[in-house]
Motif scaffolding. Structure first.
Motif, PDB file in Angstrom:
ATOM      1  N   VAL A 158       0.856  -1.179   0.000  1.00  0.00           N
ATOM      2  CA  VAL A 158       0.000   0.000   0.000  1.00  0.00           C
ATOM      3  C   VAL A 158       0.893   1.230   0.000  1.00  0.00           C
ATOM      4  CG1 VAL A 158      -1.809   1.271   1.220  1.00  0.00           C
ATOM      5  CG2 VAL A 158      -1.796  -1.234   1.253  1.00  0.00           C
ATOM      6  N   VAL A 159       0.691   2.097  -1.002  1.00  0.00           N
ATOM      7  CA  VAL A 159       1.514   3.288  -1.164  1.00  0.00           C
ATOM      8  C   VAL A 159       0.607   4.511  -1.240  1.00  0.00           C
ATOM      9  CG1 VAL A 159       3.228   4.444  -2.624  1.00  0.00           C
ATOM     10  CG2 VAL A 159       3.230   1.960  -2.448  1.00  0.00           C
ATOM     11  N   GLU A 160       0.932   5.538  -0.458  1.00  0.00           N
ATOM     12  CA  GLU A 160       0.189   6.798  -0.511  1.00  0.00           C
ATOM     13  C   GLU A 160       0.994   7.787  -1.349  1.00  0.00           C
ATOM     14  OE1 GLU A 160      -1.668  10.201   2.467  1.00  0.00           O
ATOM     15  OE2 GLU A 160      -0.735   8.419   3.298  1.00  0.00           O
ATOM     16  N   LEU A 161       0.356   8.355  -2.363  1.00  0.00           N
ATOM     17  CA  LEU A 161       1.012   9.286  -3.278  1.00  0.00           C
ATOM     18  C   LEU A 161       0.223  10.586  -3.365  1.00  0.00           C
ATOM     19  CD1 LEU A 161       1.265   6.765  -6.232  1.00  0.00           C
ATOM     20  CD2 LEU A 161       3.201   7.493  -4.870  1.00  0.00           C
ATOM     21  N   ASN A 162       0.935  11.674  -3.639  1.00  0.00           N
ATOM     22  CA  ASN A 162       0.220  12.896  -3.992  1.00  0.00           C
ATOM     23  C   ASN A 162       0.175  12.974  -5.521  1.00  0.00           C
ATOM     24  OD1 ASN A 162       2.646  14.095  -4.951  1.00  0.00           O
ATOM     25  ND2 ASN A 162       3.111  14.895  -2.917  1.00  0.00           N
ATOM     26  N   SER A 163      -0.472  13.960  -6.051  1.00  0.00           N
ATOM     27  CA  SER A 163      -0.655  14.069  -7.502  1.00  0.00           C
ATOM     28  C   SER A 163       0.673  14.178  -8.252  1.00  0.00           C
ATOM     29  CB  SER A 163      -1.534  15.272  -7.823  1.00  0.00           C
ATOM     30  OG  SER A 163      -1.761  15.366  -9.197  1.00  0.00           O
ATOM     31  N   ALA A 164       1.608  14.950  -7.721  1.00  0.00           N
ATOM     32  CA  ALA A 164       2.908  15.127  -8.381  1.00  0.00           C
ATOM     33  C   ALA A 164       3.690  13.814  -8.393  1.00  0.00           C
ATOM     34  CB  ALA A 164       3.714  16.210  -7.671  1.00  0.00           C
ATOM     35  N   GLU A 165       3.650  13.068  -7.299  1.00  0.00           N
ATOM     36  CA  GLU A 165       4.348  11.781  -7.243  1.00  0.00           C
ATOM     37  C   GLU A 165       3.716  10.776  -8.205  1.00  0.00           C
ATOM     38  OE1 GLU A 165       5.812  11.856  -2.589  1.00  0.00           O
ATOM     39  OE2 GLU A 165       3.745  11.258  -3.060  1.00  0.00           O
ATOM     40  N   ALA A 166       2.385  10.792  -8.333  1.00  0.00           N
ATOM     41  CA  ALA A 166       1.699   9.892  -9.257  1.00  0.00           C
ATOM     42  C   ALA A 166       2.079  10.215 -10.701  1.00  0.00           C
ATOM     43  CB  ALA A 166       0.196   9.977  -9.061  1.00  0.00           C
ATOM     44  N   THR A 167       2.183  11.490 -11.029  1.00  0.00           N
ATOM     45  CA  THR A 167       2.584  11.900 -12.377  1.00  0.00           C
ATOM     46  C   THR A 167       4.011  11.456 -12.661  1.00  0.00           C
ATOM     47  OG1 THR A 167       1.099  13.795 -12.295  1.00  0.00           O
ATOM     48  CG2 THR A 167       2.881  13.888 -13.911  1.00  0.00           C
ATOM     49  N   ASN A 168       4.902  11.607 -11.690  1.00  0.00           N
ATOM     50  CA  ASN A 168       6.290  11.178 -11.843  1.00  0.00           C
ATOM     51  C   ASN A 168       6.374   9.659 -12.031  1.00  0.00           C
ATOM     52  OD1 ASN A 168       9.064  11.298 -11.946  1.00  0.00           O
ATOM     53  ND2 ASN A 168       9.326  11.370  -9.740  1.00  0.00           N
ATOM     54  N   LEU A 169       5.591   8.904 -11.256  1.00  0.00           N
ATOM     55  CA  LEU A 169       5.552   7.452 -11.389  1.00  0.00           C
ATOM     56  C   LEU A 169       5.064   7.059 -12.783  1.00  0.00           C
ATOM     57  CD1 LEU A 169       5.744   4.587 -10.258  1.00  0.00           C
ATOM     58  CD2 LEU A 169       3.436   4.899  -9.327  1.00  0.00           C
ATOM     59  N   LYS A 170       4.038   7.739 -13.271  1.00  0.00           N
ATOM     60  CA  LYS A 170       3.505   7.460 -14.613  1.00  0.00           C
ATOM     61  C   LYS A 170       4.592   7.652 -15.674  1.00  0.00           C
ATOM     62  CE  LYS A 170       0.264   9.261 -17.988  1.00  0.00           C
ATOM     63  NZ  LYS A 170      -0.706  10.307 -18.274  1.00  0.00           N
ATOM     64  N   GLU A 171       5.319   8.748 -15.582  1.00  0.00           N
ATOM     65  CA  GLU A 171       6.390   9.035 -16.551  1.00  0.00           C
ATOM     66  C   GLU A 171       7.472   7.958 -16.498  1.00  0.00           C
ATOM     67  OE1 GLU A 171       7.635  12.985 -15.575  1.00  0.00           O
ATOM     68  OE2 GLU A 171       5.769  13.874 -16.303  1.00  0.00           O
ATOM     69  N   CYS A 172       7.829   7.510 -15.305  1.00  0.00           N
ATOM     70  CA  CYS A 172       8.837   6.465 -15.153  1.00  0.00           C
ATOM     71  C   CYS A 172       8.362   5.143 -15.757  1.00  0.00           C
ATOM     72  CB  CYS A 172       9.172   6.253 -13.678  1.00  0.00           C
ATOM     73  SG  CYS A 172      10.061   7.615 -12.922  1.00  0.00           S
ATOM     74  N   LEU A 173       7.102   4.792 -15.517  1.00  0.00           N
ATOM     75  CA  LEU A 173       6.564   3.533 -16.031  1.00  0.00           C
ATOM     76  C   LEU A 173       6.416   3.563 -17.554  1.00  0.00           C
ATOM     77  CD1 LEU A 173       3.913   2.738 -13.297  1.00  0.00           C
ATOM     78  CD2 LEU A 173       6.086   1.568 -13.698  1.00  0.00           C
ATOM     79  N   VAL A 174       5.980   4.686 -18.092  1.00  0.00           N
ATOM     80  CA  VAL A 174       5.857   4.795 -19.543  1.00  0.00           C
ATOM     81  C   VAL A 174       7.231   4.657 -20.184  1.00  0.00           C
ATOM     82  CG1 VAL A 174       5.347   6.426 -21.416  1.00  0.00           C
ATOM     83  CG2 VAL A 174       3.724   6.127 -19.568  1.00  0.00           C
ATOM     84  N   GLY A 175       8.243   5.204 -19.557  1.00  0.00           N
ATOM     85  CA  GLY A 175       9.598   5.148 -20.091  1.00  0.00           C
ATOM     86  C   GLY A 175      10.140   3.724 -20.200  1.00  0.00           C
ATOM     87  N   VAL A 176       9.770   2.860 -19.293  1.00  0.00           N
ATOM     88  CA  VAL A 176      10.309   1.491 -19.320  1.00  0.00           C
ATOM     89  C   VAL A 176       9.400   0.492 -20.018  1.00  0.00           C
ATOM     90  CG1 VAL A 176      11.721   1.822 -17.251  1.00  0.00           C
ATOM     91  CG2 VAL A 176       9.412   0.887 -17.027  1.00  0.00           C
ATOM     92  N   THR A 177       8.170   0.896 -20.333  1.00  0.00           N
ATOM     93  CA  THR A 177       7.252  -0.044 -20.973  1.00  0.00           C
ATOM     94  C   THR A 177       7.114   0.185 -22.463  1.00  0.00           C
ATOM     95  OG1 THR A 177       5.355   1.365 -20.387  1.00  0.00           O
ATOM     96  CG2 THR A 177       5.894  -0.436 -18.887  1.00  0.00           C
TER      97      THR A 177
END
Length: 52
Positions: free
Chosen positions: A32-51
């Motif tokens: 279970v991970v709690e994220l704010n909007s900026a962290e979620a956007t950063n995670l999305k960018e990281c995941l898109v980069g590797v997929t």
């Protein structure tokens, strides 16, 4: 209350100003991970980069 098992899909819910991400783990349980909007956007960018 939901049972605390690793069964079920990955899910994200909005609770107040936070996003709560629940990821099922092998062997049971959930991460279970709690994220704010900026962290979620950063995670999305990281995941898109590797997929791509």
């Amino acid at each position: 209350m939901k049972p605390r098992t690793g069964d079920g899909p990955m899910e994200v819910t909005k609770e107040g100003r936070s996003l709560i991400m629940r990821v099922p783990l092998e062997g049971g349980g959930r991460l279970v991970v709690e994220l704010n909007s900026a962290e979620a956007t950063n995670l999305k960018e990281c995941l898109v980069g590797v997929t791509e």
